[in-house]
Motif scaffolding. Sequence first.
Motif, PDB file in Angstrom:
ATOM      1  N   PHE A   1     -10.956  -7.420   6.075  1.00 31.16           N
ATOM      2  CA  PHE A   1     -10.883  -6.257   6.965  1.00 31.16           C
ATOM      3  C   PHE A   1      -9.650  -5.396   6.695  1.00 31.16           C
ATOM      4  O   PHE A   1      -9.046  -4.848   7.592  1.00 31.16           O
ATOM      5  N   GLN A   2      -9.265  -5.329   5.442  1.00 31.06           N
ATOM      6  CA  GLN A   2      -8.098  -4.568   4.990  1.00 31.06           C
ATOM      7  C   GLN A   2      -6.795  -5.099   5.590  1.00 31.06           C
ATOM      8  O   GLN A   2      -5.854  -4.352   5.815  1.00 31.06           O
ATOM      9  N   LEU A   3      -6.749  -6.405   5.808  1.00 35.41           N
ATOM     10  CA  LEU A   3      -5.534  -7.043   6.317  1.00 35.41           C
ATOM     11  C   LEU A   3      -4.760  -7.771   5.230  1.00 35.41           C
ATOM     12  O   LEU A   3      -3.566  -8.003   5.359  1.00 35.41           O
ATOM     13  N   LYS A   4      -5.447  -8.180   4.167  1.00 39.86           N
ATOM     14  CA  LYS A   4      -4.814  -8.933   3.081  1.00 39.86           C
ATOM     15  C   LYS A   4      -5.374  -8.452   1.753  1.00 39.86           C
ATOM     16  O   LYS A   4      -6.452  -7.882   1.700  1.00 39.86           O
ATOM     17  N   GLY A   5      -4.616  -8.705   0.705  1.00 38.46           N
ATOM     18  CA  GLY A   5      -5.098  -8.398  -0.633  1.00 38.46           C
ATOM     19  C   GLY A   5      -4.286  -7.314  -1.313  1.00 38.46           C
ATOM     20  O   GLY A   5      -3.294  -6.826  -0.786  1.00 38.46           O
ATOM     21  N   ASP A   6      -4.745  -6.958  -2.480  1.00 37.32           N
ATOM     22  CA  ASP A   6      -4.073  -5.933  -3.272  1.00 37.32           C
ATOM     23  C   ASP A   6      -4.394  -4.553  -2.723  1.00 37.32           C
ATOM     24  O   ASP A   6      -5.500  -4.298  -2.238  1.00 37.32           O
ATOM     25  N   PRO A   7      -3.446  -3.616  -2.808  1.00 39.48           N
ATOM     26  CA  PRO A   7      -3.698  -2.272  -2.302  1.00 39.48           C
ATOM     27  C   PRO A   7      -4.672  -1.506  -3.206  1.00 39.48           C
ATOM     28  O   PRO A   7      -4.503  -1.479  -4.422  1.00 39.48           O
ATOM     29  N   VAL A   8      -5.702  -0.939  -2.595  1.00 42.33           N
ATOM     30  CA  VAL A   8      -6.703  -0.150  -3.307  1.00 42.33           C
ATOM     31  C   VAL A   8      -6.972   1.128  -2.516  1.00 42.33           C
ATOM     32  O   VAL A   8      -6.740   1.181  -1.301  1.00 42.33           O
ATOM     33  N   PRO A   9      -7.479   2.169  -3.179  1.00 41.89           N
ATOM     34  CA  PRO A   9      -7.854   3.377  -2.430  1.00 41.89           C
ATOM     35  C   PRO A   9      -9.030   3.070  -1.501  1.00 41.89           C
ATOM     36  O   PRO A   9      -9.976   2.388  -1.899  1.00 41.89           O
TER      37      PRO A   9
ATOM     38  N   PRO B   1       0.812  -1.221   0.000  1.00 43.10           N
ATOM     39  CA  PRO B   1       0.000   0.000   0.000  1.00 43.10           C
ATOM     40  C   PRO B   1       0.849   1.277   0.000  1.00 43.10           C
ATOM     41  O   PRO B   1       0.541   2.239  -0.711  1.00 43.10           O
ATOM     42  N   THR B   2       1.937   1.284   0.750  1.00 43.24           N
ATOM     43  CA  THR B   2       2.821   2.454   0.770  1.00 43.24           C
ATOM     44  C   THR B   2       3.491   2.646  -0.585  1.00 43.24           C
ATOM     45  O   THR B   2       3.577   3.765  -1.096  1.00 43.24           O
ATOM     46  N   LEU B   3       3.947   1.559  -1.186  1.00 41.31           N
ATOM     47  CA  LEU B   3       4.571   1.649  -2.505  1.00 41.31           C
ATOM     48  C   LEU B   3       3.583   2.140  -3.553  1.00 41.31           C
ATOM     49  O   LEU B   3       3.922   2.968  -4.394  1.00 41.31           O
ATOM     50  N   ARG B   4       2.344   1.653  -3.488  1.00 40.47           N
ATOM     51  CA  ARG B   4       1.354   2.111  -4.463  1.00 40.47           C
ATOM     52  C   ARG B   4       1.077   3.594  -4.268  1.00 40.47           C
ATOM     53  O   ARG B   4       1.001   4.351  -5.227  1.00 40.47           O
ATOM     54  N   ALA B   5       0.917   4.025  -3.031  1.00 38.97           N
ATOM     55  CA  ALA B   5       0.650   5.441  -2.770  1.00 38.97           C
ATOM     56  C   ALA B   5       1.785   6.324  -3.280  1.00 38.97           C
ATOM     57  O   ALA B   5       1.547   7.428  -3.762  1.00 38.97           O
ATOM     58  N   ALA B   6       3.007   5.833  -3.183  1.00 43.10           N
ATOM     59  CA  ALA B   6       4.171   6.628  -3.587  1.00 43.10           C
ATOM     60  C   ALA B   6       4.423   6.605  -5.088  1.00 43.10           C
ATOM     61  O   ALA B   6       5.093   7.497  -5.602  1.00 43.10           O
ATOM     62  N   THR B   7       3.878   5.615  -5.800  1.00 38.01           N
ATOM     63  CA  THR B   7       4.255   5.467  -7.203  1.00 38.01           C
ATOM     64  C   THR B   7       3.101   5.521  -8.196  1.00 38.01           C
ATOM     65  O   THR B   7       3.341   5.712  -9.383  1.00 38.01           O
ATOM     66  N   THR B   8       1.882   5.367  -7.751  1.00 40.19           N
ATOM     67  CA  THR B   8       0.765   5.329  -8.696  1.00 40.19           C
ATOM     68  C   THR B   8       0.394   6.715  -9.194  1.00 40.19           C
ATOM     69  O   THR B   8       0.548   7.704  -8.485  1.00 40.19           O
ATOM     70  N   GLU B   9      -0.071   6.769 -10.406  1.00 39.81           N
ATOM     71  CA  GLU B   9      -0.471   8.048 -10.984  1.00 39.81           C
ATOM     72  C   GLU B   9      -1.874   8.455 -10.550  1.00 39.81           C
ATOM     73  O   GLU B   9      -2.255   9.607 -10.715  1.00 39.81           O
ATOM     74  N   ASP B  10      -2.663   7.526  -9.987  1.00 40.18           N
ATOM     75  CA  ASP B  10      -4.028   7.871  -9.590  1.00 40.18           C
ATOM     76  C   ASP B  10      -4.138   8.351  -8.142  1.00 40.18           C
ATOM     77  O   ASP B  10      -5.223   8.646  -7.666  1.00 40.18           O
ATOM     78  N   ALA B  11      -3.010   8.454  -7.456  1.00 37.38           N
ATOM     79  CA  ALA B  11      -3.032   8.972  -6.085  1.00 37.38           C
ATOM     80  C   ALA B  11      -3.175  10.488  -6.118  1.00 37.38           C
ATOM     81  O   ALA B  11      -2.553  11.160  -6.927  1.00 37.38           O
ATOM     82  N   VAL B  12      -4.012  11.005  -5.246  1.00 35.41           N
ATOM     83  CA  VAL B  12      -4.182  12.449  -5.099  1.00 35.41           C
ATOM     84  C   VAL B  12      -3.936  12.808  -3.642  1.00 35.41           C
ATOM     85  O   VAL B  12      -3.903  11.936  -2.768  1.00 35.41           O
ATOM     86  N   PHE B  13      -3.762  14.086  -3.378  1.00 39.43           N
ATOM     87  CA  PHE B  13      -3.526  14.523  -2.003  1.00 39.43           C
ATOM     88  C   PHE B  13      -4.622  13.973  -1.101  1.00 39.43           C
ATOM     89  O   PHE B  13      -5.802  14.087  -1.405  1.00 39.43           O
ATOM     90  N   GLY B  14      -4.227  13.355  -0.009  1.00 41.98           N
ATOM     91  CA  GLY B  14      -5.179  12.782   0.933  1.00 41.98           C
ATOM     92  C   GLY B  14      -5.571  11.353   0.628  1.00 41.98           C
ATOM     93  O   GLY B  14      -6.388  10.775   1.323  1.00 41.98           O
ATOM     94  N   SER B  15      -4.991  10.751  -0.424  1.00 41.40           N
ATOM     95  CA  SER B  15      -5.294   9.356  -0.748  1.00 41.40           C
ATOM     96  C   SER B  15      -4.798   8.437   0.352  1.00 41.40           C
ATOM     97  O   SER B  15      -3.797   8.731   1.019  1.00 41.40           O
ATOM     98  N   TYR B  16      -5.479   7.333   0.513  1.00 39.83           N
ATOM     99  CA  TYR B  16      -5.088   6.328   1.501  1.00 39.83           C
ATOM    100  C   TYR B  16      -5.306   4.972   0.846  1.00 39.83           C
ATOM    101  O   TYR B  16      -6.371   4.725   0.271  1.00 39.83           O
ATOM    102  N   PHE B  17      -4.315   4.107   0.896  1.00 37.56           N
ATOM    103  CA  PHE B  17      -4.390   2.792   0.282  1.00 37.56           C
ATOM    104  C   PHE B  17      -4.278   1.709   1.345  1.00 37.56           C
ATOM    105  O   PHE B  17      -3.503   1.845   2.293  1.00 37.56           O
ATOM    106  N   ALA B  18      -5.053   0.644   1.158  1.00 36.59           N
ATOM    107  CA  ALA B  18      -5.033  -0.487   2.085  1.00 36.59           C
ATOM    108  C   ALA B  18      -5.386  -1.755   1.305  1.00 36.59           C
ATOM    109  O   ALA B  18      -5.940  -1.675   0.196  1.00 36.59           O
ATOM    110  N   PRO B  19      -5.091  -2.926   1.876  1.00 36.35           N
ATOM    111  CA  PRO B  19      -5.484  -4.167   1.217  1.00 36.35           C
ATOM    112  C   PRO B  19      -7.006  -4.237   1.033  1.00 36.35           C
ATOM    113  O   PRO B  19      -7.758  -3.681   1.822  1.00 36.35           O
ATOM    114  N   ASP B  20      -7.438  -4.947   0.001  1.00 31.99           N
ATOM    115  CA  ASP B  20      -8.855  -4.963  -0.347  1.00 31.99           C
ATOM    116  C   ASP B  20      -9.663  -6.124   0.228  1.00 31.99           C
ATOM    117  O   ASP B  20     -10.857  -6.219  -0.026  1.00 31.99           O
TER     118      ASP B  20
END
Length: 82
Positions: free
Chosen positions: A34-42, A12-31
């Motif tokens: 309970f947001q403990l596992k999975g691919d990082p999504v907004p 999630p941290t890597l996606r937030a730092a490198t994705t082009e769809d992140a905007v100010f205030g974006s937050y990424f977590a596993p999907d």
Amino acid sequence: MLSHDAAHGALPTLRAATTEDAVFGSYFAPDRMFQLKGDPVPVPIPKPAQNEAAARQLWETAEGLTGAAWRVVEPARAFAGR
């Protein structure tokens, strides 16, 4: 079993730092799970992460422990007029 290993936990941290769809205030977590596992999504920012007093205390503690000092521009002023 219920959470990621360290490499996947960093995604999630890597996606937030490198994705082009992140905007100010974006937050990424596993999907999943309970947001403990999975691919990082907004996702919406959790309530505890919106506590400004706790954020300020965390920032000041981190500066004290590391000896680093960073000047932070308030987001509303930094993005005024955009």
